[in-house]
Design a protein around this motif. Structure first.
Motif, mmCIF file in Angstrom:
data_model
loop_
_atom_site.group_PDB
_atom_site.id
_atom_site.type_symbol
_atom_site.label_atom_id
_atom_site.label_comp_id
_atom_site.label_asym_id
_atom_site.label_seq_id
_atom_site.Cartn_x
_atom_site.Cartn_y
_atom_site.Cartn_z
ATOM 1 N N ASN A 1 51.028 -1.431 26.127
ATOM 2 C CA ASN A 1 49.658 -1.436 26.643
ATOM 3 C C ASN A 1 48.817 -0.881 25.776
ATOM 4 O O ASN A 1 47.763 -1.053 25.687
ATOM 5 C CB ASN A 1 49.858 -0.699 27.961
ATOM 6 N N LYS B 1 42.921 1.628 17.747
ATOM 7 C CA LYS B 1 42.140 2.965 18.155
ATOM 8 C C LYS B 1 43.021 3.704 19.331
ATOM 9 O O LYS B 1 42.242 4.322 20.035
ATOM 10 C CB LYS B 1 40.734 2.980 18.523
ATOM 11 N N ILE C 1 43.606 -13.383 27.555
ATOM 12 C CA ILE C 1 44.643 -13.849 26.785
ATOM 13 C C ILE C 1 44.188 -15.253 26.412
ATOM 14 O O ILE C 1 43.269 -15.715 26.791
ATOM 15 C CB ILE C 1 45.866 -14.135 27.538
ATOM 16 N N GLY C 2 44.807 -16.143 25.495
ATOM 17 C CA GLY C 2 44.465 -17.546 24.928
ATOM 18 C C GLY C 2 45.427 -17.750 24.170
ATOM 19 O O GLY C 2 46.691 -17.414 23.771
ATOM 20 N N SER C 3 44.986 -18.956 23.220
ATOM 21 C CA SER C 3 45.913 -19.417 22.193
ATOM 22 C C SER C 3 45.151 -19.470 20.730
ATOM 23 O O SER C 3 44.036 -19.560 20.725
ATOM 24 C CB SER C 3 46.431 -20.684 22.604
ATOM 25 N N ALA C 4 45.809 -19.545 19.823
ATOM 26 C CA ALA C 4 45.413 -19.492 18.411
ATOM 27 C C ALA C 4 46.129 -20.632 17.764
ATOM 28 O O ALA C 4 47.362 -20.998 17.718
ATOM 29 C CB ALA C 4 45.670 -18.243 17.463
ATOM 30 N N LYS D 1 48.099 -15.298 22.712
ATOM 31 C CA LYS D 1 47.798 -14.191 22.279
ATOM 32 C C LYS D 1 46.999 -13.470 23.209
ATOM 33 O O LYS D 1 46.458 -14.075 24.269
ATOM 34 C CB LYS D 1 47.020 -14.388 20.968
ATOM 35 N N ALA E 1 43.601 -10.635 23.558
ATOM 36 C CA ALA E 1 42.699 -9.825 22.586
ATOM 37 C C ALA E 1 42.350 -8.360 23.497
ATOM 38 O O ALA E 1 42.228 -8.549 24.437
ATOM 39 C CB ALA E 1 41.430 -10.655 22.475
ATOM 40 N N LYS F 1 38.472 -6.365 20.078
ATOM 41 C CA LYS F 1 39.002 -7.582 19.998
ATOM 42 C C LYS F 1 39.968 -7.921 18.878
ATOM 43 O O LYS F 1 39.774 -8.827 18.195
ATOM 44 C CB LYS F 1 37.667 -8.728 19.759
ATOM 45 N N THR G 1 43.518 -9.118 18.055
ATOM 46 C CA THR G 1 44.170 -10.025 18.820
ATOM 47 C C THR G 1 45.767 -9.806 18.440
ATOM 48 O O THR G 1 46.096 -9.782 17.145
ATOM 49 C CB THR G 1 43.763 -11.482 18.832
ATOM 50 N N CYS H 1 49.885 -8.798 14.479
ATOM 51 C CA CYS H 1 48.309 -8.681 14.745
ATOM 52 C C CYS H 1 47.958 -9.893 14.115
ATOM 53 O O CYS H 1 48.383 -10.155 13.081
ATOM 54 C CB CYS H 1 47.974 -7.341 14.061
ATOM 55 N N LEU H 2 47.147 -10.648 14.642
ATOM 56 C CA LEU H 2 46.556 -11.941 13.919
ATOM 57 C C LEU H 2 45.327 -11.935 13.205
ATOM 58 O O LEU H 2 44.785 -12.736 12.737
ATOM 59 C CB LEU H 2 46.297 -12.983 15.149
ATOM 60 N N ASN H 3 44.565 -10.645 13.267
ATOM 61 C CA ASN H 3 43.520 -10.594 12.383
ATOM 62 C C ASN H 3 43.203 -9.129 11.943
ATOM 63 O O ASN H 3 42.080 -8.868 11.445
ATOM 64 C CB ASN H 3 42.330 -11.005 13.448
ATOM 65 N N GLY H 4 44.291 -8.442 11.323
ATOM 66 C CA GLY H 4 43.942 -7.176 10.587
ATOM 67 C C GLY H 4 45.060 -6.534 10.010
ATOM 68 O O GLY H 4 46.190 -7.243 9.820
ATOM 69 N N ASP H 5 44.811 -5.459 9.764
ATOM 70 C CA ASP H 5 45.926 -4.640 9.184
ATOM 71 C C ASP H 5 46.838 -3.518 9.906
ATOM 72 O O ASP H 5 47.800 -3.184 9.740
ATOM 73 C CB ASP H 5 45.416 -3.926 7.975
ATOM 74 N N GLU I 1 37.462 -22.640 18.331
ATOM 75 C CA GLU I 1 38.563 -23.640 17.970
ATOM 76 C C GLU I 1 39.007 -24.498 19.195
ATOM 77 O O GLU I 1 39.213 -25.543 19.193
ATOM 78 C CB GLU I 1 39.762 -23.034 17.561
ATOM 79 N N ASP J 1 44.506 -23.216 24.969
ATOM 80 C CA ASP J 1 44.394 -22.339 26.263
ATOM 81 C C ASP J 1 43.212 -21.390 25.965
ATOM 82 O O ASP J 1 43.340 -20.547 26.817
ATOM 83 C CB ASP J 1 45.820 -21.687 26.069
ATOM 84 N N GLY J 2 42.209 -21.714 25.131
ATOM 85 C CA GLY J 2 41.072 -20.893 25.449
ATOM 86 C C GLY J 2 41.397 -19.404 24.628
ATOM 87 O O GLY J 2 42.399 -19.262 23.949
#
Ligand code: SRM
Ligand code: FAD
Ligand code: SF4
Ligand code: FES
Lengths: 116, 835
Positions: A49, A54, A64-67, A74, A76, A81, A83, A91-95, B489, B521-522
């Motif tokens: 969780n 931070k 939740i959603g998809s990429a 994924k 967020a 945000k 993800t 992690c899909l968008n950072g370090d 997207e 899926d958004g």
């Protein structure tokens, strides 16, 4: 990875406790685990969780959603945000470091978390 | 395939450049047998960011690649084993550990060592250099007990070391520099003076023109003795007096070396033996040792290309550099020192804020030749690009360091997007502007992180990251403007298009919208955006589809640091009765909430546990309060001044009008939040002209202003109509708000919406006042529906057990509060504890 060590299946909550296409947090052996009911895909996921960005106890409250083409599931973090992949925890968008994921199974209306 | 048939390439040295060579060669071909010898006990690490080891990074964090990488790529890696001899006749190398390895090609990447001047006493304990992780461990240990420390050398590295000592808690840190100025290779005297005062403000003590004669102490350092007779007692010393290329192996093997060290190489990085190459800090090219990583990487590229019969050559490299970590921006680029008559300089100096900038122009003022930046180096990357690409300067080159001062296109000369495609953005990894833009346009890379993965831009020294970001955004914006302004997207429509589609097709849930008009899926972008559209169409209860709402709308409260929430009931127009005040006081006390008067004329209660929210609201509702929608993209507050009721200047009753307007538009969802004010006269105590819509009383009626904004980019509202009566204000507002709700992009405030509108306020006035599009009747009808559908969301939740149940931290332990949430006391109230 998880497959290597035998897991113990711990019952944590009812399917109806987790909103469809949303998440909620459960207390499992003193740890906070975010459980996601990806109803749109008929899939369940669980992760830590705590958001590593931070250190906020918040991922269960994330959207939740998809990429991408492959529709990687994924979540967020609601705070800023970041993800994370629900499959790998990456992690899909950072370090930020990856988050822990847990196996989930549903039997009847009981949700179980696989504890290593 | 039998490995022994492949040509063998032996690399001596597993430092940054040696590693990069392996990576580059492997990227081009796997038809080599790669063998690497490294003297250090661990695989190559990022020396450039070595100081971060003090900031909490571990040795593992700094690795260029994990040891597994070498294994996965079939590299034979010998760590902790230095090569001690090269036998050129038999084409073999001999290691200290006794290995004999033959080679077809040999690459020397032995780097350099710290130069230690021949000062009596340098061998004493407490004297260290700054080059390897082991050196840092030694410094860390010495710093633990040292009160006074000194760094010998005021160059780039010396200052970095001095800052590290400060950060390690050495109470008093001195910098000793032999030259009359700091960073003598990079900056001029005036820049050095400015830098010195900034560093002194940070707590460093700087000594210039100071020659160290000897190091005192009995076995352990206790003082520095200077040539001028003075003595400085110190507990430790870090020597950072320059580097010495490690050419000892090459010397022994009879390769040609420079007079003052360094292995001599040609443009192909070949030493005097054509089978042996030298790269990185050990190589002497054109009489020069490059003490920076980017030229080393370029040399690695040259050798990798040579081995594959390529034609790449090394032709020198720019020595521009930017100091990192020290807490003061310092940069120099191009030729920082060139002076009259070969150039004319523009200097900007602000002693007060500690900023010094110098740019050197060609005598005709057309080109930038170099410069120095102290105190503010934001323009560094762009200026460097301007030099390297020989960009023609704009008519007012001083704007480059002063910032453009208004006027159309006055900053056009300094926009990354104007660089030529071949401009080198990431010099460490040799990535051009063209490559970055192509990755955005063709491979849909939209983040810096994605770019790092795609072509490694920004993974070296990191200096180019801001430019990479600008290029990504610039390219995306250019695409957005000419291609399509889509939600994300998952939806190939703009918000306005989707708004119309969902309306015409009578769609009321996110899932149907996604199934009919979207894909996948958004995500966290389209979910709340569609949520906002649906609310703008039907104004249904937002928590019925709570999983598509941003967290604040999902829990009907603002989430805060630490995960607690704030509670803000509506106080229309800022009016509150003594009774209500007492109720707030009682409830806040009961649930232990911190209270504050907000900037929006109401009271906020902070620090509520998620599971307490329904109980708190139940009590507030019983006292006659309703939701303040402080969490929503919706109307926040309408501030008022006391107006004609109390104020001697008041023309009309601004409080009553503010309350009326607030109650009319409360709860309506919009692309972004809406704020408003009503002032009783032109003195404007309610700040109506800083709001999304504002009303000011006049002798004859009211002036209506729209599209103002506070926030990061304040903007005054503009007059939509003057001297109109109350009814007309309301009619125009109905139209204006609905038009905004229907046409603005997600998360766009009214000010930005107007700024992007073709024709601006004149066009907007035509639509709203003159009904130029013939849509006003529709707009009025649509907003009437939203107004009619108002209900207090919190009341719905409080009365609905199913919804109430969702306000828990743990689903399987509803009574347990998040144990990680910690509070402490401040001025008699609670606050979130720092962690
Ligand atoms: C509570 C309050 C500060 C205070 O103690 O006074 C406040 C608190 C926050 N503001 Fe504000 N703003 C508050 C008045 C303002 C004002 C002044 C005003 O409304 O007169 C402004 C400038 C006016 C304006 O918006 O044009 C203001 C401009 C912002 C902005 C910048 C908006 C912009 O267009 O640039 C943000 C960020 C955003 O919304 O994206 C923001 C966001 C925030 C958030 C919601 C940040 C967040 O997302 O967590 C803060 C929530 C704190 C919390 O945990 O509850 N707040 N904020 C004020 C609440 C007013 C109210 O009663 O509703
Ligand atoms: C604290 C610090 C900060 C820096 N900051 C910057 C900066 O901001 N920007 C920048 O561009 N540059 C910076 N540099 C310089 C940069 O780190 C070097 O330019 C770069 O590391 C050079 O790489 P190299 O591979 O040539 O040498 P090295 O990284 O020194 O690697 C050489 C390796 O070869 C090994 N070796 C030597 N002889 C043998 C042998 N006989 N057998 C086996 N192995 C051997 C050495 O032990 C070493 O591991 C900094 C350096 C330091 C120390
Ligand atoms: S000004 Fe910034 S810090 Fe202060 S309340 Fe507003 S958003 Fe938060
Ligand atoms: S705390 Fe999760 S994104 Fe910042």
């Amino acid at each position: 990875m998880e497959a290597a060590t035998a897991v113990t299946w711990l019952p944590v909550c009812k399917t109806t406790d987790i909103p469809a296409d949303g998440g909620a947090c459960a207390l499992v052996k003193g740890e906070q685990v975010a459980i996601f009911n990806f109803a749109r895909r008929g899939e369940w996921y669980a992760t830590q969780n705590l958001c590593p960005h931070k250190q906020q106890m918040a991922l269960a409250r994330g959207m939740i959603g998809s990429a991408g083409e492959a529709c990687e599931p994924k979540v967020a973090c609601p705070f800023h945000k970041r993800t994370f992949s629900l499959l790998t925890g990456a992690c899909l968008n950072g370090d930020e470091c990856a988050i822990q994921t847990y196996p989930v199974k549903v039997e009847g209306d009981d949700v179980y978390i696989g504890w290593a | 395939m039998a490995a022994q048939q492949l040509p063998t390439v032996v690399v001596i040295g597993n430092g940054m450049v040696g590693y990069k060579f392996c990576e580059k060669l492997l990227a081009k071909s796997t038809a080599f047998n790669l063998v690497v010898f490294g003297e250090e006990p661990r695989v190559a690490y990022d020396r450039v960011h070595l100081s971060e080891y003090f900031g909490g990074k571990t040795a593992d964090d700094l690795l260029m690649a994990p040891q597994q990488w070498y294994h996965d790529h079939g590299i034979a890696l010998h760590l902790g084993d230095a090569v001690q001899e090269i036998d050129r006749a038999s084409q073999t190398v001999h290691s200290r550990g006794g290995l004999v390895q033959s080679y077809d090609y040999l690459v020397l990447a032995t780097g350099s060592s710290a130069f230690v001047p021949d000062i009596p006493g340098v061998e004493k304990q407490g004297v260290a250099v700054y080059r390897t992780i082991e050196d840092l461990e030694e410094i860390k240990a010495a710093a633990a007990t040292a009160r006074v420390g000194a760094v010998l050398g005021g160059g780039l590295l010396g200052l970095e070391a001095a800052k590290a000592l400060l950060d390690l808690g050495v109470a008093e840190t001195h910098v000793i520099e032999f030259a009359p100025r700091l960073m003598p290779r990079q900056i001029d005297a005036a820049g050095s003076a400015m830098l010195q005062s900034k560093l002194e403000a940070l707590g460093l003590k700087i000594h210039l023109s100071k020659a160290t004669a000897s190091i005192g102490g009995n076995g352990r350092i206790d003082a520095l003795h200077f040539g001028d007779g003075s003595i400085l007692p110190v507990d430790m010393l870090v020597i950072s007096a320059g580097i010495r290329p490690r050419d000892e192996l090459a010397r022994l093997a009879g390769l040609e070396v420079g007079l003052r060290g360094g292995i001599t190489v040609n443009d192909q990085m070949q030493t005097s033996d054509p089978r042996i190459f030298a790269i990185g800090e050990c190589a002497l090219h054109g009489g020069m040792i490059y003490g920076l990583v980017a030229p080393g990487y370029d040399m690695a590229e040259v050798v990798a290309s040579q081995l594959l019969q390529g034609a790449r050559a090394f032709t020198g490299f720019d020595m521009s550099s930017k100091l990192k970590l020290i807490g003061v921006d310092v940069a120099s680029f191009g030729d920082p020192f060139i002076a009259e008559p070969h150039s004319r300089s523009i200097v900007f100096e602000d002693a007060h804020s500690g900023i010094y900038k110098r740019i050197n122009l060609s005598p005709d003022g057309k080109y930038l030749l170099g410069g120095v930046l102290i105190g503010d180096a934001e323009a560094y990357s762009m200026l460097l690009q301007t030099v390297n690409n020989k960009l023609v300067l704009p008519p007012h080159p001083e704007d480059l360091i002063l910032g453009a001062r208004g006027g159309e296109g006055s900053d056009s000369g300094a926009n990354v997007l104007n660089l030529p495609d071949e401009a080198l953005i990431c010099s460490c990894e040799a990535v051009t502007k063209g490559a970055i833009c192509a990755a955005v346009a063709e491979l849909s890379v939209t983040t810096v992180d994605g770019m790092k993965k795609c072509n490694k831009a920004g993974t070296g020294c990191g200096g180019c990251v801001p430019m990479v970001k600008d290029l990504i955004n610039g390219t995306l914006m250019a695409q957005g403007a000419y291609i399509k302004n889509v939600l994300c997207e998952h939806f190939d429509y703009s918000r306005q298009e989707l708004f119309d589609l969902l309306k015409i097709n009578d769609i009321r849930t996110y899932d149907t919208a996604l199934n009919r008009f979207g894909s996948g899926d958004g995500c966290e972008t389209c979910k709340p955006a569609v949520g906002s559209i649906l609310a703008g169409l039907w104004n249904d209860l937002i928590v019925k589809q709570n999983v598509i709402q941003d967290t604040n709308d999902r829990y009907l409260a603002n989430i805060q640091k630490g995960g607690s929430y704030s509670v803000m009931p509506r106080m229309a127009g800022g009016e509150v009765s003594p009774r209500q005040l007492m109720a707030i006081g009682r409830i806040a006390e009961k649930y232990n909430l911190y209270t504050k008067i907000t900037g929006g004329q109401r009271i906020d209660m902070f620090g509520a546990h998620v599971s307490d929210l329904p109980d708190i609201w139940e009590e507030l509702i019983n006292e006659g309060f309703e939701s303040g929608h402080a969490y929503g993209k919706s109307l926040r507050t309408i501030k008022s001044c006391v107006g004609s009721t109390w104020c001697r200047y008041g023309l009309h009753d601004s409080v009553t009008f503010a309350i009326e307007l607030e109650n009319r538009y409360k709860g309506i969802r919009s692309p972004h939040k809406l704020k408003s004010g009503v002032s009783g006269c032109v003195r404007e105590c309610a700040e109506a002209q800083a709001k999304d819509f504002g009303v000011i009383a006049t002798e004859k009626g009211w002036n209506l202003y729209v599209c103002g904004n506070g926030g990061a980019k304040p903007q005054h509202a503009q007059l939509l109509a003057g001297d109109i009566d109350q009814e007309t204000v309301v009619r125009y507002l109905d139209r204006f708000l609905m038009f905004y709700i229907k046409t603005a992009d997600p998360l766009t405030r009214t000010a930005v919406w107007l700024n992007k509108m073709d024709g601006g306020i004149a066009y907007l006035r035509n639509v709203i006042v003159n009904d130029s599009l013939g849509i006003c009747a529709d707009l009025e009808g649509e907003i009437a529906l939203l107004i009619k559908n108002y209900f207090c969301e919190w009341k719905e939740v409080v009365d609905n057990p199913e919804l109430r149940k969702q306000f828990t931290h743990f689903v399987n332990a509803p009574k347990v509060k998040d144990p990680t949430m910690k509070f402490e006391t401040m001025r008699g109230q609670k606050k979130v504890a720092e962690w």
